[in-house]
Design a protein around this motif. Structure first.
Motif: not given
Length: 372
Positions: A41, A52, A56, A100, A107, A111, A115, A290, A294-295, A297
């Motif tokens: 990301f 974030e 998240l 994803w 992408l 981020i 979100i 999803h 992200i979280r 990552y």
């Protein structure tokens, strides 16, 4: 509600040894280990990642609660357990083959923007389901009330299909007819008492109109002047005056229409809710995972540093959660050292973020997820 399956989601610095240990040693090698693919990301600054991370964490819990609520709604509305599917796949297949959705969530977007897009879609859909469920509850209550009028006992049901015009004194200036639902065990009391309950009750005017397993419905004729006094006395005897009923063809027709309309509306709102809830389960669970991707990552970078070099796996448990707590303990015993060394070893600049990393996590990135 009991989960249909549970997972530990674990992200660890890339190492052949850690992958082999998960497959061979965790829970004696009995738990399936499934790769959970993470894309790269646009991370921005480390300061933004910390902000974030907090967002998240809250959103992850919110969407997980939304999924559980939708399952509760589906279970309360349907007699059988609905099939759980996400984007055309059985829910566990979707999770275990997660990838994803690049066509929906590009992408190359930051981020923070990803979100926002995912959260807004999911929360809007969740609100729609809640509003639809409230509408269904109202429609159901109205139908239940109409059904009680139609199919309840003689003390509460609508009498439009029971009484006839000739059973009433109509168009009289002085006389009226009162309907009384008398419990079966009080019929003798009624027959011996009703004529003396007040003045000017017409003698021997009590006439049986209908009977059911609990009540007998009578009409009694008396002078209008004493109607309220008679009704009060009837209640003191624990009889049930049907003061809600007034003989009128217009009212009777409206009651018939009410039942049909409330039944049709209850059925329509139920079907609309089921369609929306099934769609929402699919879309919100997809959005939830999803957000999880992200979280994971973000948390992995905050814990293990840059460049991003970590592997993520699902550890699967059956619906009994058997061995999950034991496996979690084994993971912490094996990889707990990461909590003390990861920041120094990967990137000294991450020191200042150590205390800000999501406190729900263990010394490394670890989730427990129940799928309902």
């Amino acid at each position: 509600m009991d989960p249909i399956a549970s997972y530990l989601i674990v992200s660890l610095p890339q190492s052949a040894d850690s992958r082999g240990w998960l497959e061979q040693s965790l829970n004696g090698g009995k738990s399936p280990i499934i790769p959970f693919k993470l894309d790269e990301f646009q991370i921005g600054t480390l300061d933004s990642l910390v902000q974030e991370s907090e967002e998240l964490s809250k959103l992850d819990q919110q969407l997980g609660s939304s999924v559980s609520k939708i399952v509760d709604i589906l279970s309360s509305v349907t007699e059988t357990s609905p099939t759980r599917s996400v984007l055309g796949k059985p829910v566990l297949n979707y999770i275990e083959s997660f990838s994803w959705n690049t066509s929906k969530y590009r992408l190359d977007k930051p981020i923070k923007q990803l979100i926002s897009v995912i959260a807004n879609e999911a929360i809007t859909l969740d609100n729609d389901v809640r509003a639809s469920y409230q509408g269904y509850q109202t429609a159901k209550s109205n139908y239940v009330a109409a059904d009680r009028k139609k199919n309840g006992d003689l003390s509460i049901k609508s009498l439009h299909d029971i009484v006839k015009p000739e059973q009433f004194v109509l168009d009289s200036d002085h006389l009226t007819t009162v309907l009384i639902a008398v419990p079966k065990n009080l019929i003798s009391d009624f027959q011996h008492s009703y004529e003396t309950l007040t003045d000017f009750v017409i003698p021997r005017s009590a006439t049986v109109v209908a009977t059911d397993s609990e009540y007998t419905l009578y009409t009694v004729a008396l002078f209008k002047k004493y109607q309220q006094e008679f009704i009060t006395g009837a209640r003191e005897h624990k009889w049930h005056p049907r003061t809600d009923f007034v003989y009128s063809e217009e009212v009777l027709n409206n009651l018939r229409k009410e039942f049909d309309l409330t039944r049709a509306n209850e059925s329509k709102t139920k079907n609309d809710l089921l369609r929306l809830a099934k769609t929402a389960y699919s879309d919100i669970l997809a959005a939830w995972f999803h957000i999880k991707a992200i979280r994971i990552y973000v948390e992995s970078i905050l814990r293990y540093g840059l460049p991003p070099k970590f592997d993520c796996s699902l550890v699967k448990f059956d619906k009994t959660n058997k061995n999950l707590a034991k496996s979690k303990k084994e993971l912490i015993e094996k990889f707990g050292y990461l909590g003390g060394e990861a920041f120094d070893k990967n990137n000294a600049n991450l020191h200042e973020y150590a205390s800000l990393v999501d406190t729900d996590y263990e010394p490394f990135v670890l989730y427990e997820v129940d799928i309902v």
